[in-house]
Design a protein around this motif. Structure first.
Motif, PDB file in Angstrom:
ATOM      1  N   TRP A 203       0.845  -1.199   0.000  1.00  0.00           N
ATOM      2  CA  TRP A 203       0.000   0.000   0.000  1.00  0.00           C
ATOM      3  C   TRP A 203       0.883   1.254   0.000  1.00  0.00           C
ATOM      4  N   LEU A 204       1.941   1.209   0.829  1.00  0.00           N
ATOM      5  CA  LEU A 204       2.846   2.356   0.940  1.00  0.00           C
ATOM      6  C   LEU A 204       3.506   2.688  -0.400  1.00  0.00           C
ATOM      7  N   ARG A 205       3.731   1.649  -1.217  1.00  0.00           N
ATOM      8  CA  ARG A 205       4.361   1.849  -2.522  1.00  0.00           C
ATOM      9  C   ARG A 205       3.541   2.760  -3.430  1.00  0.00           C
ATOM     10  N   LYS A 206       2.214   2.876  -3.138  1.00  0.00           N
ATOM     11  CA  LYS A 206       1.367   3.743  -3.964  1.00  0.00           C
ATOM     12  C   LYS A 206       1.782   5.207  -3.824  1.00  0.00           C
ATOM     13  N   TYR A 207       2.443   5.539  -2.707  1.00  0.00           N
ATOM     14  CA  TYR A 207       2.784   6.945  -2.464  1.00  0.00           C
ATOM     15  C   TYR A 207       4.282   7.219  -2.525  1.00  0.00           C
ATOM     16  N   VAL A 208       5.099   6.197  -2.245  1.00  0.00           N
ATOM     17  CA  VAL A 208       6.551   6.383  -2.231  1.00  0.00           C
ATOM     18  C   VAL A 208       7.203   5.239  -2.991  1.00  0.00           C
ATOM     19  N   ASP A 209       8.189   5.575  -3.794  1.00  0.00           N
ATOM     20  CA  ASP A 209       8.947   4.548  -4.493  1.00  0.00           C
ATOM     21  C   ASP A 209       9.915   3.896  -3.500  1.00  0.00           C
ATOM     22  N   LEU A 210       9.583   2.681  -3.086  1.00  0.00           N
ATOM     23  CA  LEU A 210      10.416   2.003  -2.094  1.00  0.00           C
ATOM     24  C   LEU A 210      11.556   1.218  -2.733  1.00  0.00           C
ATOM     25  N   GLY A 211      11.568   1.190  -4.084  1.00  0.00           N
ATOM     26  CA  GLY A 211      12.621   0.442  -4.773  1.00  0.00           C
ATOM     27  C   GLY A 211      12.606  -1.008  -4.321  1.00  0.00           C
ATOM     28  N   ASP A 212      13.789  -1.594  -4.121  1.00  0.00           N
ATOM     29  CA  ASP A 212      13.808  -2.998  -3.721  1.00  0.00           C
ATOM     30  C   ASP A 212      14.282  -3.164  -2.282  1.00  0.00           C
ATOM     31  N   ILE A 213      14.035  -2.154  -1.462  1.00  0.00           N
ATOM     32  CA  ILE A 213      14.425  -2.246  -0.047  1.00  0.00           C
ATOM     33  C   ILE A 213      13.641  -3.391   0.606  1.00  0.00           C
ATOM     34  N   THR A 214      14.304  -4.151   1.457  1.00  0.00           N
ATOM     35  CA  THR A 214      13.603  -5.255   2.122  1.00  0.00           C
ATOM     36  C   THR A 214      12.821  -4.698   3.316  1.00  0.00           C
ATOM     37  N   PRO A 215      11.798  -5.419   3.736  1.00  0.00           N
ATOM     38  CA  PRO A 215      11.039  -4.956   4.904  1.00  0.00           C
ATOM     39  C   PRO A 215      11.945  -4.746   6.114  1.00  0.00           C
ATOM     40  N   GLU A 216      12.918  -5.629   6.302  1.00  0.00           N
ATOM     41  CA  GLU A 216      13.813  -5.520   7.453  1.00  0.00           C
ATOM     42  C   GLU A 216      14.652  -4.246   7.378  1.00  0.00           C
ATOM     43  N   GLU A 217      15.168  -3.958   6.186  1.00  0.00           N
ATOM     44  CA  GLU A 217      15.980  -2.744   6.026  1.00  0.00           C
ATOM     45  C   GLU A 217      15.140  -1.506   6.290  1.00  0.00           C
ATOM     46  N   LEU A 218      13.921  -1.506   5.733  1.00  0.00           N
ATOM     47  CA  LEU A 218      13.062  -0.340   5.896  1.00  0.00           C
ATOM     48  C   LEU A 218      12.698  -0.161   7.379  1.00  0.00           C
ATOM     49  N   ALA A 219      12.383  -1.278   8.041  1.00  0.00           N
ATOM     50  CA  ALA A 219      12.016  -1.220   9.457  1.00  0.00           C
ATOM     51  C   ALA A 219      13.147  -0.627  10.280  1.00  0.00           C
ATOM     52  N   GLU A 220      14.350  -1.063   9.980  1.00  0.00           N
ATOM     53  CA  GLU A 220      15.527  -0.571  10.708  1.00  0.00           C
ATOM     54  C   GLU A 220      15.693   0.938  10.524  1.00  0.00           C
ATOM     55  N   LYS A 221      15.498   1.387   9.276  1.00  0.00           N
ATOM     56  CA  LYS A 221      15.655   2.822   8.999  1.00  0.00           C
ATOM     57  C   LYS A 221      14.579   3.640   9.707  1.00  0.00           C
ATOM     58  N   ILE A 222      13.354   3.152   9.666  1.00  0.00           N
ATOM     59  CA  ILE A 222      12.258   3.894  10.296  1.00  0.00           C
ATOM     60  C   ILE A 222      12.482   3.967  11.811  1.00  0.00           C
ATOM     61  N   THR A 223      12.865   2.838  12.384  1.00  0.00           N
ATOM     62  CA  THR A 223      13.110   2.804  13.827  1.00  0.00           C
ATOM     63  C   THR A 223      14.196   3.791  14.220  1.00  0.00           C
ATOM     64  N   LYS A 224      15.279   3.783  13.465  1.00  0.00           N
ATOM     65  CA  LYS A 224      16.395   4.652  13.829  1.00  0.00           C
ATOM     66  C   LYS A 224      16.080   6.126  13.647  1.00  0.00           C
ATOM     67  N   SER A 225      15.105   6.437  12.794  1.00  0.00           N
ATOM     68  CA  SER A 225      14.774   7.848  12.615  1.00  0.00           C
ATOM     69  C   SER A 225      13.629   8.303  13.503  1.00  0.00           C
ATOM     70  N   GLY A 226      13.036   7.412  14.259  1.00  0.00           N
ATOM     71  CA  GLY A 226      12.104   7.974  15.230  1.00  0.00           C
ATOM     72  C   GLY A 226      10.841   7.209  15.522  1.00  0.00           C
ATOM     73  N   ILE A 227      10.383   6.355  14.634  1.00  0.00           N
ATOM     74  CA  ILE A 227       9.154   5.628  14.945  1.00  0.00           C
ATOM     75  C   ILE A 227       9.529   4.153  15.049  1.00  0.00           C
ATOM     76  N   GLU A 228       9.330   3.599  16.215  1.00  0.00           N
ATOM     77  CA  GLU A 228       9.793   2.236  16.422  1.00  0.00           C
ATOM     78  C   GLU A 228       8.941   1.236  15.644  1.00  0.00           C
TER      79      GLU A 228
END
Lengths: 344, 808
Positions: free
Chosen positions: B7-32
């Motif tokens: 669903w998120l891909r409809k608004y942002v180009d996530l490329g081929d980032i894995t869910p784990e990589e994305l989760a790690e980035k989001i957590t480190k920037s502020g939302i766990e």
């Protein structure tokens, strides 16, 4: 007479050598050297000798006396040694029987953890403050930038007694109390351990009563990097030099920016396992830069002063450190639990 | 917040980032990101099939024999689902498929007939039953008619989707929407945000001809828009929408309801659809409820309202609890034709009040409570109209009926690079700050190294410099902050005298074999009045009671530590742990007010309980049970350690053995008690013979003289005299001892009791107590006759005072 002396000496020495008890030796001593002893009798008879003979026989008699005395002493020492050996042998005991028990008490694990943390921060120049467990709404919430109706405070989560008085939900009220005490001018460097209360149903991971340690440092030019450095020292001392720390953004109304501190998982060293829920990190404490409203409400000018604050839970730290699976263990006081942490 | 990556891909180009990589980035920037889940398994060989025929199984009533076209072949499959029928498009697990539960599909014979696969329900494909449409939950899932036969079901059912579970804290309510998360992720990945299609082809007819909007409570409802959509057809929403809703944890219902829920999730803006024909008037009036007014909510519950609640009415009666729940009377149903769509801004505190009073907390109310974006309210309505036209065949009338007093202004915050670096301890450049602001999509102007930032209203949490500081720090990366230590003024840290004393007492008690415990401060009706120390009881304390206790067991703040300690002892006895020596240092809470106007007094006390054996060395015949004198010895030891003289006075205390209890005093001040728990109370608490102590530590601290003074060690020898007095049993040996000390001073330095005897050779009612007196003169060597003279004098005085005589 000389022959007589030689005879006495020979006889005495033979008897001494053959003696087996101290009594026998004593008898021998009396028989030869005593007032009525044979050697004494010889000496007594010296008066009948000529002037020339007297010193010769006297010397010989003395030699015999010395020889018997020396032999007696030697034999006495031998016999004493033997007796001592015998006595010691008789006194020997079974060292495998249990010793007289010394009662061993000990601190509660939480006290050990709290004191360890206290000592660590005392070493960095912090003082230890303790505050009331029954707090006013003002110090528990309002002075911490949680005005009434703030979404982050909920009646449901706190044990209120009246509308204005409640059981403190954290040890953070001591931030405001200490700053007020220092009247907006003195630097503040304190930690505050204590009991706190939340409206939770007790289960393996929740307790309506638990412990918290608050820390506060306020001075001119305090930076967020100082917070990071301080927490890093704490984490490495508490959990081991090989542990990494990670700060990530979080939210507390009384700090801005706010952080949550994680340490690398002891079990998997960051690779991800059950203990850290696959993340490689374990959450340890919350912290942040003191919110300017909190500073100004407590009389510190946020234009001049800045600071950091942190809060941590000794139960959680103990649970992680020792793998304790149920927070209720800290309060049921099962002796079999308490005894495991005698030495903590 | 559950965030579907697809669903998120409809608004942002996530490329081929894995869910784990994305989760790690989001957590480190502020939302766990608390967890990553997958919608379902990814079973191979499960495809869309067409049920070409469906007949009764010849040998089984409840089974159907189906011929299913799966594209390259037609499979004979036996199916037990009640809703299977000819002409359906269904999910078929072909032989060889392995379903998420581990079930392997093979060719089998069922009741003598061959079955070459399985027609699957969503549950069998691994979906959580609570999120799937109700019809589909009862049997197999039926695809829309235009679904191509033979295709893998994985993309069709969004089964390859990963769900990120975001722990959104109170300040980041913007992330309670897919768009909010999109802005966050776009900032992290430095990507663009694609906004949803809000275009609407309005009809000529006007909504305002059908409905008017009036608001009586401007403060609680500064904006209300009513859109009018005519001639909708109620049917299932498109499969992709159902998929996304299920991924977000929302059960699909029908197209109209699904669209309002979809937009709620997409924009974070709650919407409400009324059945216009059931609304009952052409007027919406938003007002505070009247005290005692009632309404029946969607869940068929009658709710009694008060003035604190905001309601939507049709002019006459309430049709919805604003922001919380609609009314049953105007609910959208299968026959709904015309939809009245509400997009409004309700005050968070008011919604929170309603939630608290009704106990109804929903996805909608949560968002209102935390505050919605004022600049997105109407857009959300438009987005829903766009979808209603597209997927419900509705006609959207022009000009929504509106009430609008909404403040949509944006805040500005000034940020100077120097201030950022000073506060963070960093060296971030102007360019880096500018880049971070661009990524966050915060418009700004720059004057030298000072940025004036215009904060979009979606980020209501940013108001002051420190808030922007956090934005910059988290985008810069907390992990890039240096490690430093405060450079400021240093001071000596340390413990206060009382804290040190507390540690000293702890060490002493632990050293002599007591175990420290921690018990709860909150106690129950039975225990609150138990074993109060007399000096506490004398103050007539009123137990401090919680306003809303969680349980009867934790209702009052304790007045004594003992009841909870004894409960712990009892807990251990029940587990066959017989020898217990416990103590605790903690506060009791004393107040004399029926209703508190100030905090109660918190008094620090030391209390303990001991039971079982004190000495245990059976093979040397040395086994000794705990008795009164063990506890007394502990208190005496403490008194000796701290050089605080404590005296013991026989007395009675409720709950204690009447003959084995002593009051403790420091000087004339009562400070606690020791003794044996009354056998009846002990029995009631499942205890054996148990001894306790309870001391007011604050009085001990006050009496503690820390100033140590050196007394020279006596140079001259002392002389000891022993004497046994025969006295009445009732005479207290301690009283005689005190008397000897007082009349013997200054020559008598110490008196000890070394023998107590009753029984044979003594007259009835008498006992013999032997004392050892130590005489010493600091100035000279004492002479025997001097001692003898003083000794006789003492004996005479004791005999006169206590009616005793010397035992010969």
């Amino acid at each position: 007479m000389k022959e007589q002396l030689e005879q006495i000496q020979k006889e005495a020495l033979e008897k001494i050598a053959a003696a087996e008890t101290m009594n026998e030796l004593q008898e021998i001593r009396i028989a030869y050297l005593g007032k009525k002893g044979s050697l004494t009798a010889v000496l007594k008879g010296m008066g009948k000798l000529s002037k020339e003979e007297r010193p010769i026989v006297g010397e010989a008699a003395n030699n015999v006396r010395q020889s018997i005395t020396a032999s007696l002493e030697e034999k006495t020492a031998q016999l004493e040694e033997k007796m001592m050996e015998k006595q010691l042998e008789e006194e020997s005991i079974d060292v495998t029987l249990p010793g007289r028990p010394v009662r061993v008490g000990g601190p509660h694990l939480l006290t050990s953890i709290v004191e360890e943390i206290e000592d660590l921060f005392i070493g960095m120049g912090y003082e230890v403050k303790e505050g009331p467990e029954v707090e006013t709404d003002y110090f528990n919430f309002e002075a911490l930038n949680l005005p009434k109706n703030h979404p982050a405070r909920d009646m449901q989560d706190s044990f209120y007694i009246t509308n204005e008085i409640l059981l403190r939900t954290h040890t953070s009220p001591m931030q405001a109390r200490t700053m007020l005490e220092y009247k907006g001018v003195k630097p503040v460097k304190m930690i505050c351990p204590g009991k706190v209360y939340r409206r939770d149903t007790d289960d393996a991971t929740h307790s309506h009563q638990f412990t918290q340690i608050e820390g506060l440092y306020v001075d001119k030019n305090v930076r967020m990097s100082d917070l990071k450095g301080t927490l890093s020292i704490f984490a490495k001392k508490m959990f081991g030099e090989d542990r990494e720390i990670r700060l990530r953004p979080s939210y507390f109304p009384f700090t801005e920016p706010s952080v949550e501190m994680d340490i690398s998982c002891k079990v998997c060293h960051g690779k991800g396992c059950n203990v850290c829920k696959g993340t490689g990190w374990i959450e340890i404490l919350g912290a942040g830069m003191v919110h300017p409203k909190v500073l100004s409400m407590a009389g510190y000018d946020p234009e001049v002063y800045s600071g950091f604050a942190f809060g941590m839970g000794p139960e959680r730290i103990a649970m992680l450190k020792y793998g304790i699976d149920d927070i209720r263990r800290f309060y049921t006081n099962d002796i079999r639990f308490l005894k495991q942490f005698h030495h903590a | 917040m559950l965030v579907s990556m697809n669903w998120l891909r409809k608004y942002v180009d996530l490329g081929d980032i894995t869910p784990e990589e994305l989760a790690e980035k989001i957590t480190k920037s502020g939302i766990e990101v608390e967890g990553i889940e997958y919608v379902a398994g990814k079973p191979e060989n499960v495809v869309v099939g067409y049920v070409a025929s469906c007949e009764q199984h010849p040998n089984a009533d409840k089974l159907k024999l189906c011929q299913v076209d799966v594209g390259d072949e037609t499979l004979q499959i036996i199916c037990g689902a009640p809703n299977v029928a000819k002409g359906q498009k269904v999910a078929v697990a072909k032989p060889g498929a392995v379903l998420p539960g581990g079930m392997k599909i093979k060719k089998v014979k069922l009741r003598g007939v061959e079955s070459n696969g399985m027609i699957c329900s969503l549950q069998e494909l691994g979906f959580d039953e609570k999120f799937i449409p109700q019809d589909a939950a009862k049997g197999i899932f039926i695809f829309p008619e235009d679904t191509p036969v033979g295709e893998s079901v994985i993309p069709l059912l969004n089964m390859d989707d990963a769900i990120l579970e975001l722990d959104v804290l109170a300040n980041r309510s913007d992330a309670l929407s897919m768009l909010g998360v999109a802005y966050e992720v776009a900032a992290i990945l430095n990507k663009e945000v694609t906004l949803p299609d809000e275009s609407v082809a309005f009809a000529e007819e006007k909504a305002t001809d059908y409905i008017s909007v009036n608001v009586d409570a401007h403060d609680l409802n500064p904006y209300y828009a009513a859109f009018m959509i005519k001639d909708v057809e109620i049917k299932p929403s498109p499969l992709w929408m159902q998929n996304y809703l299920m991924a977000a944890g929302v059960r699909p219902i029908n197209n109209v309801v699904d669209i309002t829920n979809f937009v709620l999730m997409e924009y974070g803006q709650p919407l409400h659809a009324f059945d216009y024909d059931r609304f009952g008037s052409k007027e919406i009036l938003v007002r505070r409820a009247r005290d005692g007014e009632t309404m029946v909510t969607l869940d068929d519950q009658e709710r009694k309202l008060t003035e604190e609640q905001l309601v939507i009415t049709n002019g006459a009666e309430p049709t919805a609890l604003a922001g919380v729940m609609g009314g049953a009377n105007s609910e959208v149903h299968d026959g709904t034709k015309n939809v009245l769509l509400e997009a409004a801004y309700f005050d968070g505190a008011s919604v929170r009040n309603t939630v608290k009073m009704t106990g109804l907390r929903s996805e909608s109310s949560t968002r209102f409570e935390k505050g919605v974006d004022p600049n997105r309210v109407k857009n959300a309505g438009l987005r829903a109209c766009h979808l209603l036209a597209k997927y419900a065949g509705g006609t959207v009338l022009a000009n929504a009926a509106e009430f609008d007093q909404l403040d949509r202004s944006e805040k500005t915050v000034t940020v100077a690079t120097e201030a950022v670096n000073e506060r963070l301890g960093t060296n971030i450049s102007d360019e880096e700050i500018g880049e971070i602001l661009q990524r966050l999509r915060f418009p700004y102007t720059k004057d030298g190294s000072v940025f004036t930032v215009q904060v979009p209203t979606r980020r209501r949490d940013i108001e002051i410099f420190e808030d922007m500081l956090e934005e910059i720090a988290r985008m810069y990366g907390y992990d890039k902050l240096p490690y430093t230590l405060p450079a400021g003024s240093s001071q000596a840290g340390g413990l206060t005298d009382e804290q040190q004393l507390k540690r000293k007492i702890n060490q002493f008690l632990q050293g002599i074999g007591l175990m420290e415990t921690r018990t709860y401060s909150l106690t129950n009706d039975d225990r609150i009045h138990l074993l109060l120390s007399p000096e506490v009881k004398e103050q007539n304390p009123v137990p401090v009671q919680l306003h809303m206790p969680m349980s009867e067991d934790h209702k009052y703040l304790r007045l004594s530590l003992l009841p909870e300690i004894l409960a712990s002892v009892s807990y251990n006895l029940a587990r066959n742990q017989q020898d217990i020596a416990y103590y605790e240092i903690g506060s009791v809470f004393i107040s004399d007010e029926e209703k508190l106007t100030k905090q109660p007094k918190e008094q620090l006390r030391l209390a303990g309980a001991i039971t079982g054996k004190w000495v245990d060395q059976p093979w040397q015949q040395e086994v000794k049970k705990v008795d009164f004198y063990v506890v007394k010895g502990i208190v005496e030891g403490l008194s000796e350690l701290l050089q605080v003289p404590v005296s013991f006075h026989q007395d009675k205390v409720d709950g204690m053995h009447p003959g084995r209890t002593a009051l403790l005093k420091i000087g004339e001040k009562p400070v606690g008690f020791i003794g044996q728990v009354h056998p009846l109370l002990a029995r009631k608490m499942d205890l054996k013979e148990t001894y306790v102590f309870d001391i007011n530590l604050e009085e001990v601290f006050t009496a503690y003289a820390k100033q140590l003074a050196y007394h020279s060690i006596p140079k001259y020898p002392s002389i000891t005299r022993d004497i046994a007095f025969i006295m009445d049993k009732e005479v207290q040996a301690g009283a005689v001892l005190n008397y000897i000390e007082s009349v013997g001073a200054p020559l008598v330095k110490q008196v000890r009791i070394f023998d107590v005897y009753e029984g044979e050779n003594l007259p009835e009612g008498k006992k013999s107590v032997a004392y050892s007196l130590l005489f010493q003169d600091p100035e000279k060597t004492l002479k025997d006759d001097e001692v003898e003279e003083r000794y006789k004098e003492i004996v005479e005085k004791v005999n006169g005072q206590f009616n005793t005589y010397v035992r010969s």
